[in-house]
Enzyme design. Structure first.
Site, PDB file in Angstrom:
ATOM      1  N   ASP A  92       1.057  -1.020   0.031  1.00  0.00           N
ATOM      2  CA  ASP A  92      -0.359  -0.064  -0.074  1.00  0.00           C
ATOM      3  C   ASP A  92       0.354   1.787  -0.064  1.00  0.00           C
ATOM      4  OD1 ASP A  92      -2.693  -0.029   0.287  1.00  0.00           O
ATOM      5  OD2 ASP A  92      -2.261   1.227   2.297  1.00  0.00           O
TER       6      ASP A  92
ATOM      7  N   ASP B 214      -4.567   2.556  -4.377  1.00  0.00           N
ATOM      8  CA  ASP B 214      -2.948   2.179  -4.519  1.00  0.00           C
ATOM      9  C   ASP B 214      -3.104   0.965  -3.786  1.00  0.00           C
ATOM     10  OD1 ASP B 214      -4.753   2.867  -2.040  1.00  0.00           O
ATOM     11  OD2 ASP B 214      -2.858   3.856  -1.249  1.00  0.00           O
TER      12      ASP B 214
END
Length: 499
Positions: free
Chosen positions: A376, A419
């Protein structure tokens, strides 16, 4: 693309031109080191092209550099640069008349390159122009003159209005190649007795920026083309005496003076200042053979061979058109299939591709060890808020490149959304997942994010777990929990789930 990257591309194309006569190995090496430092793989590919051309000039084997071009193009997922690399490989095959162990003939490689250039991609126009030019060159060498003409014209179209130094250099290449092509074509027609006619000469496009050897070739071929097509000699531009003599021989042949044509053609048999187009050389031999007194049967035999070559060229051109049509359909089908499982932004697998990978693993009996990394981007919302979503997209694209460089064909790197990324490593040894995660962390940390936007810094958090293939569902959830732990303990770090 940053200004520095654009400048590096410009420099690489300058070195490509210089390699054809004035190769500067030290400058190429320095440019390569800069490209390595910045991760400019397109620049590295172009520098291998420069080295390849330098090898040809020196009579050396350039296989290493052609293979490096192909590898870089595949890694970049660049249609234009892959087409360029395939065309370069095809050119080498065409000149040696070889077929590789994998069955890739020059014609087959050319077909693949043509198919790749059918779909415009978001790439610098100069890369596309370079590929079009190389495809045109190969098509010319293989006798597909109509195709070569089309691709030179396409190059002119995409470079129209571009006044950059690279565009000017590429248009110089097109100019000299078009004269060379027109001369070969005209000489081929003359050889079968169908003397072509032009109403005006090619414009003299040479200037002080042209390499001297190119000027000699352009003026020489321009004069020969004028002779073959019935234009008067223009000796206001000096040409090599051997070229002038051969031009006079061709004009004598057009006028029906076989004896004078044969005499002059034979006088011009010394080595020329550059390599003549193949059909010009054959036309010269035909003029010599047709001197008065030659056995008429021998002359007819030569004429029939010339017609057979011409008809064979037309047949091969038709077959090439058919092959290109088939390749275009194949690539379109492949593109549509690929789009279903590939993330548009990063080029990694999308969620559908990720699921397909898991399904494929479920269909196999495998007792090997697997590892899962959940990744992430830290504070990604702040990146979007501060720098804008366009910069945020560039961050995801760069991260996609970093992850793609860390996986093997048997592994998977996917963007699940936003993301959020996942990497699955297959058949890994103990310690490898943690080391690979550390490499990703370092690659992100040291990446020159400031090239995208001043003041931009990026870090990622990674959760890792590994076990058997049968444990994959649990590994995924455990890695996700580890990702949460990494974020909870300060971000920009790797957290490994307890085994």
């Amino acid at each position: 693309m940053t200004d520095q990257h654009s400048t590096a591309i410009e420099q690489a194309y300058l070195l490509i031109e210089a390699a054809q006569g004035h190769h500067d190995a030290a400058r190429v090496e320095a440019a390569d080191q800069q490209a390595i430092a910045h991760g400019w793989y397109d620049v590295r590919l172009l520098l291998h092209f420069a080295r390849s051309l330098a090898c040809l000039e020196a009579g050396l084997d350039d296989t290493e550099h052609v293979d490096a071009m192909l590898a870089a193009a595949v890694a970049l997922d660049s249609p234009a640069l892959l087409a360029l690399a395939l065309a370069v490989k095809a050119a080498r095959r065409a000149r040696t008349h070889r077929t590789s162990s994998d069955g890739d003939s020059a014609s087959r490689l050319l077909v693949q390159a043509v198919g790749l250039l059918d779909h415009p991609a978001d790439e610098p126009a100069v890369h596309r122009a370079a590929a079009l030019i190389e495809v045109g060159c190969v098509a010319h060498v293989l006798g597909f003159w109509e195709l070569a003409q089309e691709y030179y014209e396409r190059t002119r179209q995409i470079m129209a209005g571009d006044t950059s130094p690279t565009a000017r250099r590429q248009l110089r290449v097109v100019a000299i190649n078009e004269v060379d092509l027109s001369l070969d074509w005209a000489a081929g027609l003359a050889e079968i007795g169908d003397w072509p006619t032009r109403t005006e000469e090619f414009a003299d496009m040479t200037d002080a920026e042209w390499p001297p050897v190119w000027v000699v070739e352009f003026h020489g071929n321009r004069e020969l083309l004028a002779a073959v097509t019935g234009l008067p000699a223009d000796r206001s531009v000096p040409v090599d005496q051997r070229i002038a003599t051969l031009s006079d021989a061709i004009r004598a042949a057009r006028a029906g003076d076989a004896a004078h044509a044969a005499q002059l053609a034979e006088e011009a048999t010394e080595e020329f200042p550059y390599e003549l187009p193949t059909r010009v050389y054959l036309l010269q031999l035909a003029l010599i053979a047709k001197r008065p007194g030659t056995n008429p049967t021998a002359i007819r035999y030569g004429d029939e061979l010339a017609r057979l070559r011409w008809n064979d060229r037309l047949d091969r051109m038709a077959a090439m058109r058919d092959a290109i049509a088939v390749e275009r359909r194949r690539q379109e089908h492949e593109r549509l299939s690929r789009d279903l499982v590939v993330d548009d932004l990063t080029g990694l697998a999308n969620r559908r591709g990720y699921q397909a990978y898991l399904d494929s693993l479920g269909a196999t009996i495998d007792h090997g060890s697997y590892a899962v990394m959940m990744i992430d981007v830290d504070h990604f919302k702040k990146v979007n808020d501060r720098f804008g979503h366009d910069i945020g997209d560039l961050v995801l694209i760069r991260l996609g490149h970093i992850l793609a460089a860390q996986v093997r064909p048997a592994d998977l790197a996917a963007r699940l959304g936003g993301d959020e990324f996942v990497v699955i490593l297959a058949e890994v040894l103990p310690g490898v997942p943690e080391a690979r995660a550390g490499q990703i962390l370092d690659a992100v940390r040291t990446h020159p994010w400031g090239e995208i936007a001043a003041g931009l810094t990026v870090s990622v958090s990674i959760g890792v777990h590994h076990g058997s293939r049968a444990e994959l569902p649990a590994l995924l959830s455990d890695a996700d929990r580890s990702l949460y732990e990494a974020k909870h303990h300060g971000r920009g770090r790797v957290a490994v789930a307890a085994g």
